[in-house]
Design an enzyme around this catalytic site. Structure first.
Site, PDB file in Angstrom:
ATOM      1  N   LYS A 192       0.601  -1.288   0.195  1.00 52.94           N
ATOM      2  CA  LYS A 192       0.240  -0.037   0.009  1.00 52.94           C
ATOM      3  C   LYS A 192       0.790   1.319   0.099  1.00 52.94           C
ATOM      4  O   LYS A 192       0.336   2.537   0.230  1.00 52.94           O
ATOM      5  CB  LYS A 192      -0.909   0.041   1.277  1.00 52.94           C
ATOM      6  CG  LYS A 192      -1.861  -1.112   1.228  1.00 52.94           C
ATOM      7  CD  LYS A 192      -2.777  -0.923   2.363  1.00 52.94           C
ATOM      8  CE  LYS A 192      -3.595  -2.183   2.709  1.00 52.94           C
ATOM      9  NZ  LYS A 192      -4.688  -2.714   1.547  1.00 52.94           N
ATOM     10  N   CYS A 209     -13.413  -5.241   3.222  1.00 53.51           N
ATOM     11  CA  CYS A 209     -13.028  -6.065   4.545  1.00 53.51           C
ATOM     12  C   CYS A 209     -13.312  -5.356   5.718  1.00 53.51           C
ATOM     13  O   CYS A 209     -12.649  -5.738   6.816  1.00 53.51           O
ATOM     14  CB  CYS A 209     -11.524  -6.325   4.290  1.00 53.51           C
ATOM     15  SG  CYS A 209     -10.917  -7.481   3.073  1.00 53.51           S
TER      16      CYS A 209
END
Lengths: 400, 304
Positions: A217, A358
């Protein structure tokens, strides 16, 4: 002078020069995985091309070179988050592994763990799965609810909270939370997967006990992550996974563990990934986290201002872009978020994520199916923001 | 209902590419759930809907909007069309297997299953296009096989140098064998003006006719890799036991040329625009046709 030179940055990302169906790619899914600059890719290739050997084991020249590169990478990450010493940096596969390591090593059985209502499954399931007492602090008007926190912190062993939410981009006031937690003899683990790539995170200033984040990320390779822990805490942690390089010595009936970080790094490591991750950290440091944050907020402002004019659109989280980092999580009235993402992709190559991201727990509690999420980063331009807004407006006209 | 179409499309594509198999399975799951009156859970229908409208969104927002809002209705229309075309195709296959023509026993329309039949039959065309309806000519002095009283008369206009006339010969021989005793067969030369040696060969065949050996010579011309020079044409005549002196004289005779011209002009008058062209009684067949096609028309004529 103080703003990001986006055009120059984009030159480092070869994928951005490519087109699909004769249209450029507009990548707005960086909260899931960021693109990789050529410097990171070259560094990964360097390992495979120049010294593809074992670190910390072999004494030959290639072995020494890998050991040197890996330890240099550890030092780079130490500086990147301003840790006290490099032994506090443990290489993992991702944030999830770092959190699971703590969940399985801290001796939390029967103890209370406190999170927030917007935790990623990675920072929720390990606590639900273990034999622990898990509780959450819910936001109050999109702000961290200190009143509830002050009540629930009592008898808490570990505060395990996301720093920045991948759901709506909100960031908790970590420093104050950590201070209160410490006053109540609780340790703090921050899930920094969404904060590290976008803003300054200084573990010394925060005084955080543990901090986990991922490489993928923050422009780094997939399958890389970091778990930071204060050294004295790491020394006393039980081991989670054992194997090669985690022990000094072993017999048929006993073994003697290495010190941190080695005792947590079982088996042959992802050396190419580790070296690539360090290069990503250097790349971000060179750009400057303050500039990155400002750039994302500027684009978020542009987008939010326009989307707010559309009554059919509901942006999740606070309406103030400054509080949402580079994330715009939104729903169009009576429209499946997956359809929204799919249509943006089909029409303009705008790549956003859709679904529960998520964070199923939050969506279930709020009786929502999910959302479409645009997440911005250093390579996104104002022009892309305009195209995104126009595409969303067109889409609304079609579905309403 | 788009999943039913997707199931067939992805199922076929899945035979060739593994990437479509998962989609085919999703489509199957979706169809199965819809049949059992449950909601499609794979989301494939929604993905297809958004992909289609997303692509249209840039080109025609209005059309995209209409399709998005009426997607289920449009899906149903396409599904019904697909089912109808599947049934129709099945009927065509049945006809082909039973009658030799996918359009049914009495049809002369295009059948793509017939390997010889083309939408526009392939012929050796003359320099001009079809201008009039085809009309069967008088038999005249043209060579013929079979009884004068036969119920069926087949007249062929052919050119020995035309590949399609030659291609059709096998079927012609099969028809002659199959319907021996019930039909009359007439061959008329139609030497193509744009084929350099076609007229020479036609004259040679005419000379064979004048020698009473036409059908043997005709058979030799069709069954050999034909050479059109005089030497070869004479050698074929030798093979057919034709008097070579008379044959050579005939090749340069005005009578033979005129006879060939008469048949050619009959062809023009009948509207011939390419070879081979057949007339089964008054029904015309252009180009090389299948045995089944001949059979179908002959049977139909016999029933009259």
């Amino acid at each position: 002078m103080f703003s990001l030179n986006v055009e120059k940055i984009r030159e480092d990302f070869s994928i951005l020069n490519k087109t699909i169906n004769n249209k450029p790619i507009i990548y707005m899914d960086s909260a899931c995985v960021t693109l990789k600059p050529k410097q990171v890719v070259e560094k990964i290739n360097q390992y495979y091309n120049e010294f593809p050997a074992c670190a910390g084991r072999s004494t030959h020249k290639l072995g020494k070179k890998v050991t040197e590169e890996v330890e240099q990478s550890r030092k780079t990450i130490q500086k990147f988050i301003n840790a006290k010493k490099q032994e506090e940096i443990i290489f993992t596969r991702n944030t999830t592994e770092g959190i699971n390591l703590i969940a399985n090593s801290l001796g939390l059985e029967g103890k209370k763990v406190l999170g927030t209502s917007k935790e990623h499954n990675s920072n929720l399931l390990p606590w639900l799965n273990g034999n622990m007492k898990y509780d959450i602090v819910k936001d109050k008007d999109n702000d961290f609810n200190f009143e509830e926190f002050n009540e629930k912190i009592k008898n808490t062993k570990l505060v395990a909270m996301r720093h920045t939410s991948n759901l709506d981009g909100t960031t908790i006031p970590a420093k104050e939370i950590i201070k209160i937690a410490h006053e109540n003899q609780a340790l703090v683990l921050l899930d920094a997967a969404q904060s590290i790539p976008h803003k300054e995170v200084d573990v010394k200033k925060l005084d955080v006990d543990f901090l986990a984040f991922s490489g993928h990320k923050m422009l780094g390779p997939s399958g890389t992550g970091i778990l930071y822990g204060k050294y004295d805490l790491l020394e006393n942690l039980k081991t989670f996974m054992l194997g090669g390089e985690t022990v000094f010595d072993s017999n048929y009936d006993s073994f003697k563990l290495e010190k941190p970080p080695e005792k947590f790094e079982a088996g042959l490591q992802n050396y190419a990934g580790i070296i690539g991750l360090a290069e990503a950290a250097r790349y971000l440091t060179k750009i400057g986290k303050d500039k990155i944050e400002k750039h994302e907020i500027k684009l978020n402002n542009m987008i939010t201002e326009e989307l707010n004019k559309i009554p059919e659109i509901d942006i999740l989280g606070p309406n103030v872009p400054e509080s949402r980092s580079g994330i715009i999580s939104f729903n169009i009235k009576n429209t499946d978020p997956h359809n929204v993402a799919s249509m943006l992709d089909a029409s303009n190559n705008i790549m956003v994520r859709s679904g529960a991201h998520c964070v199923h727990s939050w969506f279930n509690a709020n009786k929502l199916k999910g959302s479409a999420r645009a997440s911005l980063y250093i390579y996104n331009t104002e022009e892309e923001a305009d195209i995104f807004v126009k595409a969303v407006k067109d889409l609304v006209k079609i579905v309403k | 209902m788009i999943c039913l179409i997707a199931l067939i499309a992805f199922g076929i594509l899945g035979i060739f590419s593994v990437s479509y198999r998962k989609l085919a399975l999703e489509a199957f799951d979706c169809v199965f759930r819809r049949i059992t009156l449950r909601k499609c859970e794979s989301g494939l229908d929604q993905r297809l809907k958004s992909q289609i409208t997303g692509k249209l969104m840039v080109k025609s927002p209005k059309l995209a909007s209409k399709i998005y809002k009426n997607f289920e209705v449009i899906s149903w229309i396409f599904t019904i069309l697909m089912i109808a075309s599947t049934i129709y195709s099945g009927y065509g296959i049945y006809n082909f297997l039973v009658h030799g023509n996918c359009n049914g026993p009495d049809s002369n329309a295009l059948c793509i299953f017939d390997p010889l039949k083309k939408e526009e039959p392939e012929t050796c065309s003359v320099a001009f296009q079809k201008t009039a309806e085809l009309e069967a000519p008088e038999i005249g002095d043209s060579p013929s096989l079979g009884s004068l009283n036969s119920k069926i008369t087949i007249i062929e206009f052919g050119c020995y140098t035309c590949q399609y006339t030659r291609e059709a010969q096998e079927t012609v021989e099969k028809v002659l064998k199959e319907y021996k005793g019930t039909m009359r067969f007439v061959y008329k030369s139609f030497p193509l003006p744009n084929h350099e040696s076609s007229k020479n060969v036609a004259i040679a065949a005419e000379c064979a006719k004048l020698s009473g050996k036409f059908w043997l010579y005709n058979s030799l011309l069709f069954n050999k890799d034909i050479k059109t020079d005089d030497k070869s044409l004479i050698s074929y005549a030798k093979e057919a036991n034709i008097n070579i002196t008379q044959f050579e004289q005939c090749l340069n005779s005005q009578e033979a040329i005129e006879n060939v011209d008469i048949e050619f002009n009959q062809g023009i008058a009948s509207g011939i625009y390419g070879t081979p062209t057949f007339f089964i009684n008054n029904i015309s067949l252009v180009g090389p046709q299948s045995f089944e096609e001949f059979t179908k028309i002959i049977k139909k004529e016999l029933r009259k």
